[in-house]
Design a protein around this motif. Structure first.
Motif, PDB file in Angstrom:
ATOM      1  N   LEU A 109    -110.054  64.074  33.727  1.00 30.15           N
ATOM      2  CA  LEU A 109    -109.285  64.705  32.652  1.00 30.15           C
ATOM      3  C   LEU A 109    -108.592  63.709  31.734  1.00 30.15           C
ATOM      4  O   LEU A 109    -108.090  64.078  30.676  1.00 30.15           O
ATOM      5  N   LYS A 158    -113.438  63.141  25.496  1.00 29.36           N
ATOM      6  CA  LYS A 158    -112.445  63.661  24.554  1.00 29.36           C
ATOM      7  C   LYS A 158    -112.622  63.007  23.192  1.00 29.36           C
ATOM      8  O   LYS A 158    -113.099  61.868  23.095  1.00 29.36           O
ATOM      9  N   GLU A 189    -112.018  63.101  29.623  1.00 28.75           N
ATOM     10  CA  GLU A 189    -113.013  64.151  29.402  1.00 28.75           C
ATOM     11  C   GLU A 189    -112.383  65.541  29.292  1.00 28.75           C
ATOM     12  O   GLU A 189    -111.355  65.819  29.905  1.00 28.75           O
ATOM     13  N   ASP A 190    -113.012  66.377  28.522  1.00 23.45           N
ATOM     14  CA  ASP A 190    -112.662  67.798  28.459  1.00 23.45           C
ATOM     15  C   ASP A 190    -113.777  68.597  29.096  1.00 23.45           C
ATOM     16  O   ASP A 190    -114.939  68.203  29.021  1.00 23.45           O
ATOM     17  N   TYR A 191    -113.427  69.743  29.684  1.00 23.62           N
ATOM     18  CA  TYR A 191    -114.504  70.567  30.199  1.00 23.62           C
ATOM     19  C   TYR A 191    -114.402  72.007  29.708  1.00 23.62           C
ATOM     20  O   TYR A 191    -113.338  72.455  29.273  1.00 23.62           O
ATOM     21  N   GLU A 192    -115.536  72.686  29.739  1.00 20.10           N
ATOM     22  CA  GLU A 192    -115.646  74.070  29.298  1.00 20.10           C
ATOM     23  C   GLU A 192    -116.497  74.809  30.313  1.00 20.10           C
ATOM     24  O   GLU A 192    -117.567  74.326  30.689  1.00 20.10           O
TER      25      GLU A 192
END
Lengths: 82, 82
Positions: free
Chosen positions: A69, A10, A72-75
């Protein structure tokens, strides 16, 4: 179907690996290189032809296992296949 | 400009991290999940407005430092920014 999960630290979270790459690139003479961040990418084959269903599964997997989370961010994206 | 370098293990190269994720997902009950491979993604800010020049720099950086071409493939893309 193949799903891609891109997991990045993030904004604001320290990223020592990215920093190390940035320093190395600068030392190698890549003066145009600015901020570098490193993340993970996970390619998942999924037995489903329904993109919506596949997305739901991958989201659940990301929340439960793949990404942290807190930091970290996820896509999620899907690879076109023939 | 922001460049993304996606680095994946070459086909045929063992990927124990991906295997571990695959096994964990199957154990968690994600039965639709097939083959999993894990790679790295590196986001690089680059001080250049010329995409061609930027691509050349990033390619050189990938060859010299970011990727291990014996076991890894890389792909470069650019993020649109305002």
């Amino acid at each position: 179907m193949k799903a891609l999960v891109k997991i990045m630290p993030k904004n604001g979270v320290l990223d020592p690996q990215g920093k190390a790459i940035e320093n190395s690139l600068n030392q190698l003479g890549f003066s145009q290189v600015g901020n570098v961040r490193q993340g993970k990418i996970i390619e998942i084959e999924i037995n489903s032809n329904n993109e919506q269903e596949a997305k739901k599964i991958i989201e659940e997997a990301s929340n439960k296992l793949l990404a942290n989370l807190v930091i970290e961010d996820y896509e999620i994206s899907f690879l076109k296949e023939d």
